[in-house]
Write an enzyme that holds these catalytic residues in place. Structure first.
Site, PDB file in Angstrom:
ATOM      1  CE  LYS A   1      -6.434 108.327  44.904  1.00 40.23           C
ATOM      2  NZ  LYS A   1      -5.751 109.543  44.577  1.00 40.23           N
TER       3      LYS A   1
ATOM      4  CB  CYS B   1      -7.777 120.281  47.580  1.00 44.74           C
ATOM      5  SG  CYS B   1      -7.681 118.847  46.503  1.00 44.74           S
TER       6      CYS B   1
ATOM      7  CG  HIS C   1       0.852 104.619  47.537  1.00 49.05           C
ATOM      8  ND1 HIS C   1      -0.040 104.238  46.569  1.00 49.05           N
ATOM      9  CD2 HIS C   1       0.677 105.958  47.693  1.00 49.05           C
ATOM     10  CE1 HIS C   1      -0.745 105.282  46.165  1.00 49.05           C
ATOM     11  NE2 HIS C   1      -0.316 106.354  46.828  1.00 49.05           N
TER      12      HIS C   1
ATOM     13  CE  LYS D   1       4.162 105.949  51.682  1.00 48.32           C
ATOM     14  NZ  LYS D   1       5.429 105.603  52.215  1.00 48.32           N
TER      15      LYS D   1
ATOM     16  CB  CYS E   1      -5.011 121.804  44.975  1.00 45.28           C
ATOM     17  SG  CYS E   1      -4.365 120.428  45.964  1.00 45.28           S
TER      18      CYS E   1
ATOM     19  CG  HIS F   1      -4.285 116.631  48.062  1.00 45.15           C
ATOM     20  ND1 HIS F   1      -4.591 116.830  46.738  1.00 45.15           N
ATOM     21  CD2 HIS F   1      -3.239 115.768  48.074  1.00 45.15           C
ATOM     22  CE1 HIS F   1      -3.765 116.127  45.987  1.00 45.15           C
ATOM     23  NE2 HIS F   1      -2.931 115.475  46.763  1.00 45.15           N
TER      24      HIS F   1
ATOM     25  CB  CYS G   1      -4.474 118.449  42.497  1.00 42.78           C
ATOM     26  SG  CYS G   1      -5.612 117.698  43.637  1.00 42.78           S
TER      27      CYS G   1
ATOM     28  CG  HIS H   1       2.041 105.452  43.123  1.00 43.07           C
ATOM     29  ND1 HIS H   1       2.585 105.661  44.361  1.00 43.07           N
ATOM     30  CD2 HIS H   1       1.370 106.588  42.814  1.00 43.07           C
ATOM     31  CE1 HIS H   1       2.269 106.878  44.783  1.00 43.07           C
ATOM     32  NE2 HIS H   1       1.526 107.466  43.863  1.00 43.07           N
TER      33      HIS H   1
HETATM   34  N1  MSP Z   1       2.155 113.189  38.004  1.00 40.96           N
HETATM   35  C1  MSP Z   1       0.760 113.007  37.847  1.00 40.96           C
HETATM   36  C2  MSP Z   1       0.451 112.275  36.558  1.00 40.96           C
HETATM   37  C3  MSP Z   1       0.964 112.927  35.320  1.00 40.96           C
HETATM   38  S1  MSP Z   1       0.639 111.996  33.908  1.00 40.96           S
HETATM   39  C4  MSP Z   1       1.011 112.989  32.640  1.00 40.96           C
HETATM   40  C5  MSP Z   1       0.208 112.204  39.030  1.00 40.96           C
HETATM   41  N2  MSP Z   1       1.084 111.472  39.699  1.00 40.96           N
HETATM   42  S2  MSP Z   1       0.782 110.615  41.010  1.00 40.96           S
HETATM   43  O1  MSP Z   1       2.051 110.067  41.390  1.00 40.96           O
HETATM   44  O2  MSP Z   1       0.117 111.409  41.980  1.00 40.96           O
HETATM   45  O3  MSP Z   1      -0.220 109.489  40.707  1.00 40.96           O
HETATM   46  C6  MSP Z   1      -0.367 108.884  39.484  1.00 40.96           C
HETATM   47  C7  MSP Z   1      -1.276 107.715  39.467  1.00 40.96           C
HETATM   48  O4  MSP Z   1      -1.073 106.809  40.556  1.00 40.96           O
HETATM   49  C8  MSP Z   1      -2.773 107.947  39.551  1.00 40.96           C
HETATM   50  O5  MSP Z   1      -3.391 108.421  38.436  1.00 40.96           O
HETATM   51  C9  MSP Z   1      -3.191 106.527  39.672  1.00 40.96           C
HETATM   52  O6  MSP Z   1      -2.990 105.908  38.427  1.00 40.96           O
HETATM   53  C10 MSP Z   1      -2.196 105.992  40.672  1.00 40.96           C
HETATM   54  N3  MSP Z   1      -2.725 106.042  42.021  1.00 40.96           N
HETATM   55  C11 MSP Z   1      -2.340 106.823  43.071  1.00 40.96           C
HETATM   56  N4  MSP Z   1      -3.060 106.475  44.171  1.00 40.96           N
HETATM   57  C12 MSP Z   1      -3.911 105.483  43.864  1.00 40.96           C
HETATM   58  C13 MSP Z   1      -4.821 104.672  44.567  1.00 40.96           C
HETATM   59  N5  MSP Z   1      -5.050 104.795  45.862  1.00 40.96           N
HETATM   60  N6  MSP Z   1      -5.456 103.705  43.857  1.00 40.96           N
HETATM   61  C14 MSP Z   1      -5.216 103.466  42.532  1.00 40.96           C
HETATM   62  N7  MSP Z   1      -4.374 104.206  41.848  1.00 40.96           N
HETATM   63  C15 MSP Z   1      -3.749 105.251  42.468  1.00 40.96           C
HETATM   64  O7  MSP Z   1      -0.979 112.261  39.271  1.00 40.96           O
END
Ligand code: MSP
Length: 519
Positions: free
Chosen positions: A306, A156, A21, A309, A130, A159, A133, A24
């Site tokens: 925040k 959590c 999304h 999904k 969790c 979540h 997380c 990311h």
């Molecule tokens: N897999 C772990 C990271 C491991 S790194 C060794 C993880 N993955 S994740 O897919 O859940 O999300 C990673 C990153 O996506 C978050 O740290 C952040 O950088 C970004 N984001 C996810 N949702 C976000 C927002 N709503 N806003 C900004 N960034 C966000 O955590």
């Protein structure tokens, strides 16, 4: 923060339980803009991104979809996580998957080394977990609502779902040994964690005292096997954090590792603790240099929450790029939000900025300048002295933008470049080339004005190229300057002849006719 010469930057590796999304995508484009900038400033640059594929969350998602975890991961990587890099124009140098053999082998080796050196012992973990997380939780991290669907249960905070209670034989990493060394690190290297809000939170957390960390799980098996005890798999975060080292050759290619390491880690602030506490402690235990820095950016909020999904606020990047293009996506999120703080997304704000700053601002300036050179000088940029006020501004804007990128202030860099757009648009109005063109006696002055404008717009193409690679490539081609745009030095953007023969330029940011979905 930047040390000239080499720049290794990473994004988090993303869980493949779902598709990307715009949260990311935000991390991806920020890292890409920094990498492109450093590359064009002559640094030996490496941008790493990838996917985090082990652990219970992925195992359960795959099971719910009736396929094996590896099949699920392969599908998501091929259909979602690799394509989104194209959608966003991300020029990554490598893409690591934690199921890559190069990674798994090195994880085993790293773990074995820590075990052999006495940093790991066997114990029992009893507490909360969790799966969303993939994190062991303390009571502080949990809510216990009095009423509603989950009344009385521990949830959590991230979540809003009940956590699980674990009691498992696990292996533990003696992380508590590194508390003082970490505090020393934060003090001696004050920019190790940025911004200050995140740094303070991390220092607070470590000052409370570190516990040892459970680094294996024994109640499921989707992960890297613990080399001396294959009834355990490595805890998914311990495995995932290592990607930053294994991708650049740790344990396999010493020369590559020496060349790239250490890295800057760009992460969302939600996962700063893993990167600024656990990860440097792991590296210290292995006798390796700690990262150059960890930058925790803010969250994208949609409707005040925040975006995620699971909360159904997720927006796919293509919903935006299909309407506005990838350049506008990159520009918007990195200019409208102070990098390091939370920011709200709305279609109205995006549309308004697209129209004002890109279509009417930069895009219109570029079209007018090219059109005037075609009309008044047959397309040839005049060889004439340029106005010093604009030339000086080009230099000061370049220096300011370069300095801002060096401190991760991407929004500030873009704002500085915007002052040059405004100044050039003001210069057009003030100099009124169409008036000069009517008076033969002013031909020399018109040459100067057009030379000044062509050069200024070329400088904009160079400075904006890391942010908007597509539009600037079109503009650069239309200006007819020599050399490829990606070979132009951003830190010396002003220092070019700025001559050439121009050619027609379609609007860089066309009117958006379609009503964006979901607006
Ligand atoms: N897999 C772990 C990271 C491991 S790194 C060794 C993880 N993955 S994740 O897919 O859940 O999300 C990673 C990153 O996506 C978050 O740290 C952040 O950088 C970004 N984001 C996810 N949702 C976000 C927002 N709503 N806003 C900004 N960034 C966000 O955590």
């Amino acid at each position: 923060m930047s040390q000239p010469g080499s720049f290794y930057i990473t994004t988090p590796i993303f869980y493949v339980n779902d598709v990307p999304h715009i949260g990311h995508a935000y991390t991806e484009v920020a890292a890409d803009v920094l990498a492109r900038w450093h590359r064009q400033a002559g640094d030996d640059t490496w941008l790493l991104t990838g996917t985090d594929e082990h652990g219970q969350k992925i195992e359960r998602t795959a099971a719910a979809n009736g396929v094996s975890p590896k099949e699920w991961a392969d599908k998501l990587v091929a259909e979602a996580w690799l394509p989104v890099l194209d959608t966003l124009d991300v020029a990554n140098d490598d893409f690591i998957r934690t199921t890559d053999e190069r990674h798994e082998t090195a994880v085993e080796k790293f773990l074995q080394q820590l075990y052999d050196e006495g940093h790991i012992y066997e114990g029992v973990y009893e507490g909360y977990y969790c799966v969303g997380c993939e994190e062991y939780k303390q009571l502080d991290d949990l809510d216990q609502p009095e009423d509603g669907e989950f009344a009385g249960q521990y949830l959590c905070k991230i979540h809003s779902r009940p956590v699980e209670i674990l009691k498992e034989k696990n292996y533990f990493f003696r992380m508590s040994d590194f508390g003082q060394a970490l505090l020393d690190l934060y003090e001696q290297q004050p920019d190790f964690v940025q911004p200050d809000s995140v740094r303070n939170e991390i220092i607070q957390f470590v000052k409370q005292g570190l516990e040892d960390l459970s680094i294996s799980r024994s109640s499921f098996d989707w992960g890297v096997k613990v080399p001396w005890d294959p009834t355990h798999v490595v805890y998914v975060w311990f495995d995932a954090l290592l990607n930053y080292a294994t991708a650049v050759g740790w344990g396999a290619d010493t020369e590559q590792f020496r060349r790239r390491w250490p890295a800057y880690h760009l992460v969302g602030k939600d996962i700063a603790r893993f990167h600024a506490v656990i990860w440097p402690a792991m590296l210290m235990a292995a006798g390796l240099p700690v990262p150059r820095g960890v930058f925790g950016h803010g969250w994208l909020l949609v409707g005040g929450e925040k975006m995620s999904k699971s909360k159904l606020t997720g927006i796919a990047p293509a919903q935006i790029t299909d309407v506005f293009g990838s350049d506008a996506f990159r520009y918007y999120f990195l200019s409208a939000i102070t990098f390091g703080q939370d920011g709200s997304f709305s279609w109205e704000d995006l549309s308004a900025r697209y129209q004002a700053e890109l279509a009417n601002g930069f895009g219109n300036l570029a079209s007018r300048v090219i059109a005037m050179i075609e009309k008044y000088r047959g397309g040839v940029v005049p060889d004439a002295p340029r106005d010093a006020a604009i030339t000086d501004l080009e230099k000061s804007v370049t220096d300011a933008a370069h300095a801002s990128i060096g401190t991760f202030a991407i929004h500030e860099a873009i704002a500085s470049i915007g002052t040059l757009v405004d100044a050039l648009n003001g210069y057009v109005t003030e100099q009124a080339p169409w008036v000069l063109a009517k008076d033969e006696a002013q031909a020399g002055r018109l040459d100067e004005v057009l030379a000044t404008l062509a050069h200024g717009v070329g400088t904009l193409a160079v400075l904006y190229s890391p942010v908007m690679p597509q539009a600037t490539a079109k503009l650069w081609a239309a200006l007819g300057e020599s050399g490829a745009l990606i070979d132009q030095r951003v830190d010396r953007a002003w220092d070019r002849p700025g001559r050439g023969t121009v050619s027609a330029l379609d609007p860089l940011f066309p009117r958006v006719e379609v009503e964006p979905a979901g607006s």
